[in-house]
Motif scaffolding. Structure first.
Motif, short mmCIF file in Angstrom:
data_model
loop_
_atom_site.label_atom_id
_atom_site.label_comp_id
_atom_site.label_asym_id
_atom_site.label_seq_id
_atom_site.Cartn_x
_atom_site.Cartn_y
_atom_site.Cartn_z
N UNK A 68 9.32 0.24 3.43
CA UNK A 68 8.99 1.36 2.54
C UNK A 68 8.71 0.85 1.12
N UNK A 69 9.51 -0.12 0.67
CA UNK A 69 9.30 -0.67 -0.67
C UNK A 69 8.01 -1.47 -0.74
N UNK A 70 7.66 -2.17 0.33
CA UNK A 70 6.38 -2.90 0.36
C UNK A 70 5.22 -1.92 0.22
N UNK A 89 5.34 1.06 -1.08
CA UNK A 89 5.39 1.62 -2.43
C UNK A 89 4.79 0.64 -3.43
N UNK A 90 5.09 -0.64 -3.28
CA UNK A 90 4.51 -1.66 -4.15
C UNK A 90 3.00 -1.72 -4.03
N UNK A 91 2.49 -1.61 -2.81
CA UNK A 91 1.04 -1.60 -2.61
C UNK A 91 0.41 -0.39 -3.29
N UNK A 92 1.04 0.77 -3.18
CA UNK A 92 0.53 1.97 -3.84
C UNK A 92 0.54 1.81 -5.36
N UNK A 93 1.61 1.22 -5.89
CA UNK A 93 1.68 0.99 -7.33
C UNK A 93 0.60 0.02 -7.80
#
Length: 121
Positions: free
Chosen positions: A96-98, A100-104
């Protein structure tokens, strides 16, 4: 029935089917109070287990060479199913954090692109 040719699709199917299997097993234990243990190995070789009241207790009932134990009596004994469940939750959080990082990263690129475009005028 045949094996899924795509490795990625196999992993997705494994994950979904594993979750469904564990959910049905949980429902069975709630409805009937049955004791059980499920151990599944992923295509990558990682073990996943689920059991009621715990995997070790359920397995020990069927292994006559091992003494019967109750994992709730010994607080120092580490329960494999809890560790595997915690591990799986951590893997889900990491994924999920990966994402989220891609979206950011995409949002940041869009902002930079817009900013540079407006500063050229």
């Amino acid at each position: 029935m045949r094996m899924i040719p795509s490795k990625k699709a196999r992993h997705v199917t494994f994950s979904k089917r594993k979750s469904g299997l564990f959910k049905k097993a949980s429902e069975l234990s709630i409805l009937t109070g049955a004791h059980f243990a499920i151990i599944v190995f992923s295509p990558g070789g990682r073990p996943f287990s689920f059991g009621f009241p715990c995997v070790n207790t359920a397995i020990n009932r069927f292994l006559p060479s091992m003494p019967m134990t109750n994992d709730y009596e010994d607080p120092n004994r580490v329960n494999l199913s809890i560790r595997c469940q915690y591990h799986n939750e951590l893997l889900q959080r990491i994924e999920a954090e990966k994402k989220r990082g891609q979206q950011l990263d995409l949002t940041l690129k869009a902002i930079r692109h817009t900013w540079f475009k407006s500063s050229d005028n």
